[in-house]
Design a protein around this motif. Structure first.
Motif, PDB file in Angstrom:
ATOM      1  N   ALA A  57       0.817  -1.225   0.000  1.00  0.00           N
ATOM      2  CA  ALA A  57       0.000   0.000   0.000  1.00  0.00           C
ATOM      3  C   ALA A  57       0.845   1.267   0.000  1.00  0.00           C
ATOM      4  N   PHE A  58       2.037   1.225  -0.603  1.00  0.00           N
ATOM      5  CA  PHE A  58       2.856   2.416  -0.741  1.00  0.00           C
ATOM      6  C   PHE A  58       2.565   3.148  -2.042  1.00  0.00           C
ATOM      7  N   VAL A  59       1.961   2.476  -2.991  1.00  0.00           N
ATOM      8  CA  VAL A  59       1.503   3.089  -4.236  1.00  0.00           C
ATOM      9  C   VAL A  59       0.109   2.561  -4.535  1.00  0.00           C
ATOM     10  N   THR A  60      -0.666   3.356  -5.271  1.00  0.00           N
ATOM     11  CA  THR A  60      -1.967   2.872  -5.750  1.00  0.00           C
ATOM     12  C   THR A  60      -1.813   2.538  -7.226  1.00  0.00           C
ATOM     13  N   GLU A  61      -2.563   1.549  -7.666  1.00  0.00           N
ATOM     14  CA  GLU A  61      -2.422   1.040  -9.025  1.00  0.00           C
ATOM     15  C   GLU A  61      -3.710   1.232  -9.810  1.00  0.00           C
ATOM     16  N   LYS A  62      -3.578   1.739 -11.021  1.00  0.00           N
ATOM     17  CA  LYS A  62      -4.683   1.812 -11.981  1.00  0.00           C
ATOM     18  C   LYS A  62      -4.214   1.099 -13.238  1.00  0.00           C
ATOM     19  N   PHE A  63      -5.090   0.290 -13.806  1.00  0.00           N
ATOM     20  CA  PHE A  63      -4.739  -0.437 -15.029  1.00  0.00           C
ATOM     21  C   PHE A  63      -5.707  -0.050 -16.121  1.00  0.00           C
ATOM     22  N   ASN A  64      -5.156   0.382 -17.269  1.00  0.00           N
ATOM     23  CA  ASN A  64      -5.989   0.816 -18.365  1.00  0.00           C
ATOM     24  C   ASN A  64      -5.249   0.609 -19.681  1.00  0.00           C
ATOM     25  N   TRP A  65      -5.858  -0.098 -20.607  1.00  0.00           N
ATOM     26  CA  TRP A  65      -5.343  -0.313 -21.953  1.00  0.00           C
ATOM     27  C   TRP A  65      -3.915  -0.844 -21.941  1.00  0.00           C
ATOM     28  N   GLN A  66      -3.680  -1.891 -21.196  1.00  0.00           N
ATOM     29  CA  GLN A  66      -2.390  -2.568 -21.110  1.00  0.00           C
ATOM     30  C   GLN A  66      -1.278  -1.700 -20.520  1.00  0.00           C
ATOM     31  N   TRP A  67      -1.638  -0.725 -19.721  1.00  0.00           N
ATOM     32  CA  TRP A  67      -0.659   0.108 -19.020  1.00  0.00           C
ATOM     33  C   TRP A  67      -1.041   0.154 -17.548  1.00  0.00           C
ATOM     34  N   TYR A  68      -0.032   0.057 -16.691  1.00  0.00           N
ATOM     35  CA  TYR A  68      -0.204   0.231 -15.250  1.00  0.00           C
ATOM     36  C   TYR A  68       0.185   1.663 -14.905  1.00  0.00           C
ATOM     37  N   TYR A  69      -0.641   2.322 -14.107  1.00  0.00           N
ATOM     38  CA  TYR A  69      -0.347   3.666 -13.619  1.00  0.00           C
ATOM     39  C   TYR A  69      -0.239   3.577 -12.104  1.00  0.00           C
ATOM     40  N   TYR A  70       0.932   3.918 -11.566  1.00  0.00           N
ATOM     41  CA  TYR A  70       1.182   3.840 -10.134  1.00  0.00           C
ATOM     42  C   TYR A  70       1.348   5.249  -9.588  1.00  0.00           C
ATOM     43  N   MET A  71       0.585   5.559  -8.510  1.00  0.00           N
ATOM     44  CA  MET A  71       0.658   6.853  -7.846  1.00  0.00           C
ATOM     45  C   MET A  71       1.140   6.632  -6.421  1.00  0.00           C
ATOM     46  N   LEU A  72       2.080   7.441  -5.993  1.00  0.00           N
ATOM     47  CA  LEU A  72       2.672   7.331  -4.671  1.00  0.00           C
ATOM     48  C   LEU A  72       1.700   7.831  -3.613  1.00  0.00           C
ATOM     49  N   THR A  73       1.536   7.083  -2.513  1.00  0.00           N
ATOM     50  CA  THR A  73       0.681   7.494  -1.401  1.00  0.00           C
ATOM     51  C   THR A  73       1.522   8.206  -0.350  1.00  0.00           C
ATOM     52  N   ASN A  74       0.868   8.772   0.657  1.00  0.00           N
ATOM     53  CA  ASN A  74       1.591   9.450   1.737  1.00  0.00           C
ATOM     54  C   ASN A  74       2.468   8.474   2.511  1.00  0.00           C
ATOM     55  N   GLU A  75       1.970   7.257   2.731  1.00  0.00           N
ATOM     56  CA  GLU A  75       2.772   6.236   3.413  1.00  0.00           C
ATOM     57  C   GLU A  75       3.980   5.852   2.562  1.00  0.00           C
ATOM     58  N   GLY A  76       3.788   5.821   1.256  1.00  0.00           N
ATOM     59  CA  GLY A  76       4.877   5.514   0.343  1.00  0.00           C
ATOM     60  C   GLY A  76       5.944   6.595   0.341  1.00  0.00           C
ATOM     61  N   ILE A  77       5.526   7.850   0.468  1.00  0.00           N
ATOM     62  CA  ILE A  77       6.492   8.949   0.547  1.00  0.00           C
ATOM     63  C   ILE A  77       7.357   8.789   1.792  1.00  0.00           C
ATOM     64  N   ASP A  78       6.717   8.488   2.929  1.00  0.00           N
ATOM     65  CA  ASP A  78       7.473   8.283   4.168  1.00  0.00           C
ATOM     66  C   ASP A  78       8.408   7.084   4.053  1.00  0.00           C
ATOM     67  N   TYR A  79       7.940   6.003   3.452  1.00  0.00           N
ATOM     68  CA  TYR A  79       8.764   4.811   3.280  1.00  0.00           C
ATOM     69  C   TYR A  79       9.982   5.105   2.396  1.00  0.00           C
ATOM     70  N   LEU A  80       9.759   5.786   1.281  1.00  0.00           N
ATOM     71  CA  LEU A  80      10.865   6.080   0.369  1.00  0.00           C
ATOM     72  C   LEU A  80      11.857   7.071   0.977  1.00  0.00           C
ATOM     73  N   ARG A  81      11.374   7.984   1.811  1.00  0.00           N
ATOM     74  CA  ARG A  81      12.294   8.879   2.508  1.00  0.00           C
ATOM     75  C   ARG A  81      13.235   8.089   3.408  1.00  0.00           C
ATOM     76  N   GLY A  82      12.694   7.074   4.068  1.00  0.00           N
ATOM     77  CA  GLY A  82      13.520   6.233   4.929  1.00  0.00           C
ATOM     78  C   GLY A  82      14.499   5.386   4.146  1.00  0.00           C
ATOM     79  N   VAL A  83      14.045   4.805   3.048  1.00  0.00           N
ATOM     80  CA  VAL A  83      14.905   3.928   2.245  1.00  0.00           C
ATOM     81  C   VAL A  83      15.996   4.727   1.527  1.00  0.00           C
ATOM     82  N   LEU A  84      15.639   5.893   0.995  1.00  0.00           N
ATOM     83  CA  LEU A  84      16.580   6.690   0.211  1.00  0.00           C
ATOM     84  C   LEU A  84      17.348   7.719   1.037  1.00  0.00           C
ATOM     85  N   ASN A  85      17.078   7.768   2.345  1.00  0.00           N
ATOM     86  CA  ASN A  85      17.751   8.709   3.261  1.00  0.00           C
ATOM     87  C   ASN A  85      17.589  10.156   2.809  1.00  0.00           C
ATOM     88  N   LEU A  86      16.352  10.566   2.607  1.00  0.00           N
ATOM     89  CA  LEU A  86      16.053  11.921   2.155  1.00  0.00           C
ATOM     90  C   LEU A  86      15.530  12.760   3.316  1.00  0.00           C
TER      91      LEU A  86
END
Length: 133
Positions: A57-86
């Motif tokens: 649940a760090f990104v939300t997924e939308k699928f349309n016409w053979q393409w996946y669209y991933y949008m970053l959530t607030n929890e995902g932003i916090d997770y990536l800040r921790g992983v990438l040391n930002l």
């Protein structure tokens, strides 16, 4: 099972954090990803990393016409800040407000009156056309 190197995984996560969104074609056999920043990474690796983030649940997924669209959530932003040391003040580009290059109504007060050939009010065939008083 797909083995993804730490370098490629970090490259994918950095791009996702920088943009805030990512689109992936549903083509596991594609040798390269479609975005310029990730051309060296196989599309399958991008799909698997984002599928993993979606299941947590760090990104939300939308699928349309053979393409996946991933949008970053607030929890995902916090997770990536921790992983990438930002630092906390760094935000994805989808959350930063863009500054306009010019004022929004610059020229609205300088419009020429009566010079236009539009369909608005004026010299049209409305009520009382052709009558002289």
């Amino acid at each position: 099972m797909v083995l993804i190197s730490k370098k490629e995984r970090r490259q994918i996560l950095e791009h996702l954090f920088q943009e805030g969104v990512i689109c992936v074609k549903k083509d596991a056999r594609a040798c390269r990803h479609n975005e310029a920043a990730l051309e060296a990474v196989p599309n399958l690796h991008v799909m698997m990393v984002l599928r993993s983030l979606c299941s947590r649940a760090f990104v939300t997924e939308k699928f349309n016409w053979q393409w996946y669209y991933y949008m970053l959530t607030n929890e995902g932003i916090d997770y990536l800040r921790g992983v990438l040391n930002l630092p906390p003040q760094v935000m994805p580009s989808t959350l930063t407000k863009q500054r306009p290059t010019r004022p929004a109504l610059a020229g609205a007060d300088q419009a020429d009156r009566g010079e236009g050939k539009g369909w608005g009010k004026g010299k049209g065939k409305g009520k009382g056309y052709g009558k002289e008083d």
